[in-house]
Each structure stands twice: as C-alpha cells, then as structure tokens.
Scaffold this motif. Structure first.
Motif, PDB file in Angstrom:
ATOM      1  N   GLY A 129       0.787  -1.225   0.000  1.00 31.25           N
ATOM      2  CA  GLY A 129       0.000   0.000   0.000  1.00 31.25           C
ATOM      3  C   GLY A 129       0.818   1.273   0.000  1.00 31.25           C
ATOM      4  N   ASP A 130       2.134   1.140   0.034  1.00 28.74           N
ATOM      5  CA  ASP A 130       3.008   2.321   0.079  1.00 28.74           C
ATOM      6  C   ASP A 130       3.359   2.852  -1.299  1.00 28.74           C
ATOM      7  OD1 ASP A 130       3.108   2.139   2.860  1.00 28.74           O
ATOM      8  OD2 ASP A 130       4.858   0.811   2.813  1.00 28.74           O
ATOM      9  N   VAL A 131       3.062   2.085  -2.330  1.00 28.71           N
ATOM     10  CA  VAL A 131       3.514   2.454  -3.675  1.00 28.71           C
ATOM     11  C   VAL A 131       2.406   2.210  -4.694  1.00 28.71           C
ATOM     12  CG1 VAL A 131       5.968   2.040  -3.227  1.00 28.71           C
ATOM     13  CG2 VAL A 131       4.509   0.149  -3.958  1.00 28.71           C
ATOM     14  N   ALA A 132       2.578   2.821  -5.867  1.00 33.08           N
ATOM     15  CA  ALA A 132       1.663   2.605  -6.990  1.00 33.08           C
ATOM     16  C   ALA A 132       2.446   2.773  -8.283  1.00 33.08           C
ATOM     17  CB  ALA A 132       0.498   3.585  -6.934  1.00 33.08           C
ATOM     18  N   VAL A 133       1.844   2.320  -9.370  1.00 34.19           N
ATOM     19  CA  VAL A 133       2.488   2.426 -10.683  1.00 34.19           C
ATOM     20  C   VAL A 133       1.804   3.538 -11.479  1.00 34.19           C
ATOM     21  CG1 VAL A 133       2.954   1.259 -12.866  1.00 34.19           C
ATOM     22  CG2 VAL A 133       3.191   0.018 -10.715  1.00 34.19           C
ATOM     23  N   ARG A 134       2.609   4.449 -12.014  1.00 39.97           N
ATOM     24  CA  ARG A 134       2.101   5.525 -12.856  1.00 39.97           C
ATOM     25  C   ARG A 134       2.967   5.632 -14.104  1.00 39.97           C
ATOM     26  NH1 ARG A 134       1.317   9.973  -7.984  1.00 39.97           N
ATOM     27  NH2 ARG A 134      -0.433   8.922  -6.969  1.00 39.97           N
ATOM     28  N   LYS A 135       2.365   6.091 -15.189  1.00 40.11           N
ATOM     29  CA  LYS A 135       3.122   6.274 -16.432  1.00 40.11           C
ATOM     30  C   LYS A 135       3.782   7.648 -16.402  1.00 40.11           C
ATOM     31  CE  LYS A 135       1.464   4.230 -19.995  1.00 40.11           C
ATOM     32  NZ  LYS A 135       2.508   3.188 -20.185  1.00 40.11           N
ATOM     33  N   LEU A 136       5.123   7.647 -16.426  1.00 39.39           N
ATOM     34  CA  LEU A 136       5.890   8.885 -16.324  1.00 39.39           C
ATOM     35  C   LEU A 136       6.929   8.964 -17.423  1.00 39.39           C
ATOM     36  CD1 LEU A 136       6.647   8.935 -12.468  1.00 39.39           C
ATOM     37  CD2 LEU A 136       4.802  10.136 -13.651  1.00 39.39           C
ATOM     38  N   ASN A 137       7.402  10.186 -17.663  1.00 40.87           N
ATOM     39  CA  ASN A 137       8.536  10.386 -18.554  1.00 40.87           C
ATOM     40  C   ASN A 137       9.808  10.084 -17.768  1.00 40.87           C
ATOM     41  OD1 ASN A 137      10.444  11.169 -20.402  1.00 40.87           O
ATOM     42  ND2 ASN A 137       9.978  13.353 -20.286  1.00 40.87           N
ATOM     43  N   ILE A 138      10.486   8.986 -18.103  1.00 35.75           N
ATOM     44  CA  ILE A 138      11.660   8.554 -17.345  1.00 35.75           C
ATOM     45  C   ILE A 138      12.972   9.026 -17.968  1.00 35.75           C
ATOM     46  CG2 ILE A 138      10.458   6.523 -16.478  1.00 35.75           C
ATOM     47  CD1 ILE A 138      12.068   4.856 -18.486  1.00 35.75           C
ATOM     48  N   SER A 139      12.888   9.785 -19.058  1.00 37.51           N
ATOM     49  CA  SER A 139      14.112  10.161 -19.768  1.00 37.51           C
ATOM     50  C   SER A 139      15.008  11.077 -18.952  1.00 37.51           C
ATOM     51  CB  SER A 139      13.776  10.822 -21.105  1.00 37.51           C
ATOM     52  OG  SER A 139      12.972  11.969 -20.922  1.00 37.51           O
ATOM     53  N   ALA A 140      14.425  11.840 -18.012  1.00 37.18           N
ATOM     54  CA  ALA A 140      15.228  12.762 -17.210  1.00 37.18           C
ATOM     55  C   ALA A 140      15.590  12.181 -15.850  1.00 37.18           C
ATOM     56  CB  ALA A 140      14.476  14.083 -17.017  1.00 37.18           C
ATOM     57  N   LEU A 141      15.169  10.946 -15.588  1.00 43.47           N
ATOM     58  CA  LEU A 141      15.448  10.329 -14.295  1.00 43.47           C
ATOM     59  C   LEU A 141      16.769   9.569 -14.367  1.00 43.47           C
ATOM     60  CD1 LEU A 141      11.911   8.913 -13.394  1.00 43.47           C
ATOM     61  CD2 LEU A 141      12.972  11.035 -12.592  1.00 43.47           C
TER      62      LEU A 141
END
Length: 236
Positions: A129-141
């Motif tokens: 319950g501490d996390v979730a999945v989201r669609k993000l732009n990962i190019s800058a990570l």
C-alpha cells in the motif's frame, strides 16, 4: 582567329570538366531523421516504453557519390534509447564509408514507474500500500527506475522518500537476512549427496547475496549464497 580558338578551347575544357565530374546524390535532413527514428525504435523495442523524439540535429544535407546507400548508427553502450545522447551516423555508398556525422538527439520515454504514495523514512520497509504504478517520462530520471510493485515490496528505504517520488535503484535496498558474526547452516548438495556444516557469517547479506562464511569445523572461509535467515549454500 586566336580569340575564337581560345573560346573553343575554353568550351572544350568546360565540357570535359562536366563529363569528368563524379555524379553525386543528396541525403536530406528528413532522411537522416527517419534513419535515427528507426534506430531509436529498434533499440527500445520490447522494453515497455513509449518513445518520442523531441529533438534531432540540426543536420546538414549530405552530398555523396551515386551508388547504393547504407546507414549505421553508433551509440554509447550505456545509452538505453532515451534521454540525451551523441550518436554517430555512418553513411556508406557501395559499402564504402563516405560520411561520419555526429548527431545530437533527445528522446522522451513514457513508462510504467513505481512511485511512493506516502513519505518513507530511512529504514522503513515498503509494503504493497506504500507504492503505486504511474506512467511517467523517465528520460530525465538518472539511474534505474523500478517498473513494477513486485520489485520494491519488501525492500527497505535507504533514505527519506517523499510522496509521488519515482523510486530508483539507489532509494531502496534488500533487507539483510544474515548478519556478520551470525551462526548459519552451510549447505552443499548435488543430485546424489547433501552435506551440512555449521558456519559463521563474515558479512551481511540479503536473499540471493553472496557472503563469506567460515566453516567452524575446518576454519576455512568460502563464498556462499544466502538462502534464508539461517541458511547459506555453497557450490559443491
């Protein structure tokens, strides 16, 4: 008469030069962008990301001899296919290198990314319950990002993590099952034989980690894989 002769000679030289000049063809900027886009698609295929090229170039038109053109793009080995990179476009005509052009690219990548739903303090164990999945732009990570909840549940926060923060490899660590100085059971087995001995761990290790253990019978130290909180396994 000499003037007319000079004109004739000049015309002959111009005609000869026209016939002797090698034929050329042009690779347009648009064609180069197509080649780069194809390369990015191939490099990121089956990685579960949606890529979009944000910037290529600028690029000049390339004049090359007439013939069969082939392209090769070289990228840094560490480049996953998104973010910023300096590529090299090699253009061959009839298998001969004619151009080697630097190409600057910037690629966005959308991917399922695990984010924290609440503040996590250093040492907290991540629960479902501490996390979730989201669609993000990962190019800058920077670094590795976690892509599924299963990758992070049961791990421990190495630092304070704020809500909505994408979780990266450096944020979490596996919880050690074996601690340095702890007594463990050493297992060595093959299809036909299983041996056990008592040992002492010489380092901390999570499940699957390799730690050094000392066999208390022989006093020899050897590497072993952590199985659970009291068991390690050595290669037979």
């Amino acid at each position: 008469m000499k003037y007319v002769t000079g004109i004739i000679v000049l015309l002959l030289l111009q005609v000869t030069a026209a016939f002797s000049a090698p034929a050329t063809q042009v690779v347009t900027e648009a064609r180069v962008k197509e080649v780069v886009a194809d390369f990015v698609r191939e490099r990121t295929a089956n990685l579960g990301v949606e890529t979009a090229i944000k910037r290529i170039g600028p690029l000049p038109e390339l004049k090359i001899p007439v013939g069969t053109i082939s392209y090769e793009i070289q990228a840094p080995a560490s480049w996953e296919g998104w973010g910023r990179a300096n590529l090299a476009l090699i253009v061959r005509v009839n298998d001969r290198v004619e151009k080697n052009v630097p190409v600057n690219v910037e690629v966005e990548a959308l991917a399922d990314t695990v984010v924290a739903l609440r503040s996590l303090e250093r040492g907290d164990t991540v629960g479902p319950g501490d996390v979730a999945v989201r669609k993000l732009n990962i190019s800058a990570l920077p670094g590795k990002v976690y892509r599924s909840v299963d990758e992070v549940v049961g791990k421990r926060a190495r630092m304070a993590i704020r809500p909505n923060t994408p979780l990266r490899g450096e944020n979490l660590e596996k919880i050690p099952l074996v601690k340095s100085g702890q007594l463990v059971t050493i297992i060595a087995e093959s299809p036909a034989l299983r041996l056990t001995a008592t040992g002492r761990a010489r380092g901390n290790g999570a499940e699957g980690d390799i730690v050094m253990v000392q066999n208390l019978g022989s006093l020899k130290e050897l590497p072993a894989r952590v199985i659970d909180s009291g068991t390690v396994q050595v290669d037979f």
